[in-house]
Motif scaffolding. Structure first.
Motif, PDB file in Angstrom:
ATOM      1  N   ARG A 138       0.841  -1.205   0.000  1.00 41.73           N
ATOM      2  CA  ARG A 138       0.000   0.000   0.000  1.00 41.73           C
ATOM      3  C   ARG A 138       0.867   1.243   0.000  1.00 41.73           C
ATOM      4  O   ARG A 138       0.407   2.326   0.316  1.00 41.73           O
ATOM      5  CB  ARG A 138      -0.905  -0.002   1.230  1.00 41.73           C
ATOM      6  CG  ARG A 138      -1.998  -1.048   1.193  1.00 41.73           C
ATOM      7  CD  ARG A 138      -2.916  -0.882   2.374  1.00 41.73           C
ATOM      8  NE  ARG A 138      -3.495   0.453   2.419  1.00 41.73           N
ATOM      9  CZ  ARG A 138      -4.192   0.916   3.451  1.00 41.73           C
ATOM     10  NH1 ARG A 138      -4.398   0.138   4.496  1.00 41.73           N
ATOM     11  NH2 ARG A 138      -4.682   2.140   3.432  1.00 41.73           N
ATOM     12  N   ASP A 174       0.663   4.480  -5.276  1.00 43.87           N
ATOM     13  CA  ASP A 174      -0.608   4.421  -5.986  1.00 43.87           C
ATOM     14  C   ASP A 174      -0.425   4.447  -7.500  1.00 43.87           C
ATOM     15  O   ASP A 174      -1.400   4.551  -8.226  1.00 43.87           O
ATOM     16  CB  ASP A 174      -1.525   5.559  -5.544  1.00 43.87           C
ATOM     17  CG  ASP A 174      -1.015   6.925  -5.988  1.00 43.87           C
ATOM     18  OD1 ASP A 174       0.119   6.985  -6.502  1.00 43.87           O
ATOM     19  OD2 ASP A 174      -1.749   7.918  -5.830  1.00 43.87           O
ATOM     20  N   ASN A 195     -12.580   4.425  -5.351  1.00 43.52           N
ATOM     21  CA  ASN A 195     -12.751   3.964  -3.975  1.00 43.52           C
ATOM     22  C   ASN A 195     -11.731   2.899  -3.590  1.00 43.52           C
ATOM     23  O   ASN A 195     -11.963   2.102  -2.682  1.00 43.52           O
ATOM     24  CB  ASN A 195     -14.164   3.419  -3.769  1.00 43.52           C
ATOM     25  CG  ASN A 195     -14.481   2.292  -4.741  1.00 43.52           C
ATOM     26  OD1 ASN A 195     -13.696   2.004  -5.648  1.00 43.52           O
ATOM     27  ND2 ASN A 195     -15.621   1.675  -4.567  1.00 43.52           N
ATOM     28  N   ALA A 196     -10.595   2.868  -4.283  1.00 47.55           N
ATOM     29  CA  ALA A 196      -9.529   1.939  -3.892  1.00 47.55           C
ATOM     30  C   ALA A 196      -8.902   2.421  -2.579  1.00 47.55           C
ATOM     31  O   ALA A 196      -8.891   3.615  -2.288  1.00 47.55           O
ATOM     32  CB  ALA A 196      -8.459   1.882  -4.983  1.00 47.55           C
ATOM     33  N   PRO A 197      -8.364   1.495  -1.759  1.00 43.06           N
ATOM     34  CA  PRO A 197      -7.712   1.924  -0.507  1.00 43.06           C
ATOM     35  C   PRO A 197      -6.593   2.918  -0.806  1.00 43.06           C
ATOM     36  O   PRO A 197      -5.813   2.739  -1.732  1.00 43.06           O
ATOM     37  CB  PRO A 197      -7.152   0.616   0.054  1.00 43.06           C
ATOM     38  CG  PRO A 197      -8.006  -0.447  -0.543  1.00 43.06           C
ATOM     39  CD  PRO A 197      -8.370   0.040  -1.911  1.00 43.06           C
ATOM     40  N   ALA A 198      -6.524   3.982  -0.031  1.00 39.26           N
ATOM     41  CA  ALA A 198      -5.524   5.025  -0.283  1.00 39.26           C
ATOM     42  C   ALA A 198      -4.126   4.502   0.002  1.00 39.26           C
ATOM     43  O   ALA A 198      -3.897   3.787   0.976  1.00 39.26           O
ATOM     44  CB  ALA A 198      -5.813   6.233   0.586  1.00 39.26           C
ATOM     45  N   SER A 212      -2.627  12.440  -0.963  1.00 33.41           N
ATOM     46  CA  SER A 212      -3.759  11.684  -0.446  1.00 33.41           C
ATOM     47  C   SER A 212      -4.299  12.352   0.815  1.00 33.41           C
ATOM     48  O   SER A 212      -3.542  12.701   1.707  1.00 33.41           O
ATOM     49  CB  SER A 212      -3.318  10.250  -0.130  1.00 33.41           C
ATOM     50  OG  SER A 212      -2.957   9.578  -1.306  1.00 33.41           O
ATOM     51  N   ASP A 238      -9.400   8.183   2.900  1.00 35.17           N
ATOM     52  CA  ASP A 238      -9.067   6.775   3.055  1.00 35.17           C
ATOM     53  C   ASP A 238      -9.076   6.019   1.740  1.00 35.17           C
ATOM     54  O   ASP A 238      -8.691   4.864   1.683  1.00 35.17           O
ATOM     55  CB  ASP A 238     -10.053   6.114   4.028  1.00 35.17           C
ATOM     56  CG  ASP A 238      -9.888   6.678   5.430  1.00 35.17           C
ATOM     57  OD1 ASP A 238      -8.775   7.121   5.757  1.00 35.17           O
ATOM     58  OD2 ASP A 238     -10.882   6.662   6.177  1.00 35.17           O
ATOM     59  N   THR A 239      -9.578   6.645   0.695  1.00 40.28           N
ATOM     60  CA  THR A 239      -9.625   5.980  -0.599  1.00 40.28           C
ATOM     61  C   THR A 239      -9.054   6.896  -1.674  1.00 40.28           C
ATOM     62  O   THR A 239      -8.926   8.098  -1.492  1.00 40.28           O
ATOM     63  CB  THR A 239     -11.071   5.608  -0.984  1.00 40.28           C
ATOM     64  OG1 THR A 239     -11.842   6.805  -1.048  1.00 40.28           O
ATOM     65  CG2 THR A 239     -11.678   4.656   0.028  1.00 40.28           C
TER      66      THR A 239
END
Length: 462
Positions: free
Chosen positions: A355, A358, A395-398, A405, A408-409
């Motif tokens: 994570r 991005d 809406n992907a996880p941040a 960012s 949260d997404t």
């Protein structure tokens, strides 16, 4: 295994480290930060009094947006003993081996290089950042002992007084500690030990004793109150967890903390050991191209390189790079394209493994990690914005590292900068270079007169 001072001496011999008298004003952090911004050599600050020597930039490196003969992994690769001009993938593979689990423990014990001293923590004269009140230590290693072995992790912190430090450690280690437990802090450790702690921390593998990792059989160690630490350490602090753990405000963080849950521990220092004329590394936190950023980038890249090549079993990926210039928010990967759609699967696998970033940019296997400009060129030449720049749903996880960012997404971006494997060779544009742009007689004439034209380095005719 290369001891820290041996590594530093080698950088001096290759003119990649400059020695300066320790400045009173501005602080060493300011000088070190400016050196990094200027893509300069590593710096060693000699103490004016009885304090420790300080070294900065010994694991970091230059940016790759300009043509250079040193790279962000060069100094660390030298410290790991890979080569004087280490290949990027060789550095990654050495890190993977050091962090790998071994079945047979083979630990070498050596005498402690540092001796007990009557100097207190304040007498070490660790550097105080210009906007802080207390001296700070960074790029350290902490060790806690148990019946199963010793557990190592990265550590940094501040010196509150002559007997107390406030340190940041991974929660995976602090969760094992109780009031009065022993913790040993080692500064100026071999590159192999420091880099491995970053690798194990960012990949959540601190729960295995260090004796059962590859680094355990590579770095000679010495037993201390808090478990074993590298025997060649420049400074060793034996501490215990203080009875009182006051609430503390947010502090500046090393880069590994942005990916790993960490906590603050107050430690009482019981014994101080130093080598004669000790020198320890430090890094100005939050600075581009800094050592802690470089170590974290290589640790993440090594783990991803290992995982993606292990996934298909045929090792199609040539390299994975998280450039420090992108502050770990972007991942570059060079790969053989096994079949149409493979790039898309590879990008999604990388997103699922970390994570941190991005954005993933996939380039063809022949691209070199030394030529970041070439990689960025492929981004423009081979990837059409309407076809090869693919955004996920918003809406992907941040991701953790991109500075923009806020929620949260957030969408993820995958850029396919490879040639389509279904294309016939005649439709693939040839690479434009000296070799295919000028006739042989012109190239020969240029090579013969290269020195006369005023160039010092050998020409790159690839």
């Amino acid at each position: 295994m290369t001891a820290f001072r041996t590594h530093l001496e080698f950088l001096h011999r290759t003119d990649d480290c400059q020695r300066l008298e320790r400045p009173d004003s501005p602080s060493p952090q300011v000088v070190a930060a400016e050196a990094m911004r200027a893509n300069g050599p590593a710096l060693e600050f000699t103490p004016a009094g009885g304090g420790v020597g300080l070294a900065s930039g010994v694991y970091g490196g230059v940016d790759q947006l300009e043509r250079r003969n040193r790279y962000p992994w060069t100094r660390l690769g030298i410290g790991l003993g890979v080569d004087r001009d280490p290949a990027y993938v060789d550095v990654l593979e050495e890190l993977i081996e050091l962090g790998g689990r071994v079945d047979d423990r083979d630990v070498t014990y050596v005498p402690r290089a540092a001796s007990a001293t009557d100097r207190g923590l304040r007498d070490l004269e660790l550097p105080t950042p210009p906007d802080e009140a207390w001296p700070r230590f960074t790029l350290g290693l902490c060790s806690i002992g148990s019946d199963d072995g010793s557990y190592w992790g990265p550590i940094h912190g501040t010196v509150l007084d002559g007997d107390t430090v406030r340190a940041r450690v991974p929660e995976a280690l602090s969760g094992q500690l109780r009031r009065g437990d022993a913790v040993t802090i080692a500064l100026g450790v071999p590159a192999a030990a420091l880099a491995t702690t970053h690798l194990l921390a960012v990949t959540d593998r601190l729960s295995t004793p260090i004796e059962a990792r590859g680094v355990g059989s590579t770095v000679p160690v010495v037993p201390t109150a808090g478990g074993v630490v590298p025997g060649s350490s420049e400074v060793v602090l034996e501490t215990t967890v203080a009875a009182r753990q006051p609430e503390t405000r947010s502090e500046k963080r090393e880069f590994w903390e942005r990916l790993v849950d960490a906590t603050t521990l107050t430690l009482d220092v019981r014994h101080v050991f130093t080598r004669e004329d000790p020198v320890v590394p430090f890094t100005p936190l939050g600075t581009p191209l800094s050592d802690d950023l470089g170590l974290t980038a290589l640790a993440i890249a090594a783990r991803l390189y290992e995982r993606v090549n292990g996934y298909w079993g045929v090792s199609p990926v040539e390299w994975v790079l998280l450039p420090a210039e992108g502050r770990l928010g972007i991942c570059l990967v060079a790969t053989e394209v096994l079949y149409p759609g493979f790039e898309w699967q590879l990008a999604n696998l990388l997103f699922s493994l970390s994570r941190c970033f991005d954005t993933v940019v996939v380039v063809d296997a022949e691209a070199s990690p030394r030529a970041l400009g070439r990689v960025l060129g492929d981004l423009w030449v081979k990837a059409h914005p309407s076809r090869d720049w693919l955004f996920s749903e918003p809406n992907a996880p941040a991701a953790r590292m991109p500075t923009y960012s806020r929620d949260d997404t957030g969408a993820r971006l995958y850029v396919d900068a490879t040639w389509d494997p279904r294309w016939k060779p005649e439709f693939v544009a040839p690479r434009v270079s000296v070799t295919d742009s000028f006739p042989p007689e012109i190239r020969d004439a240029v090579l013969e007169s290269w020195t006369d034209l005023g160039f010092e380095d050998e020409p790159d005719v690839a």
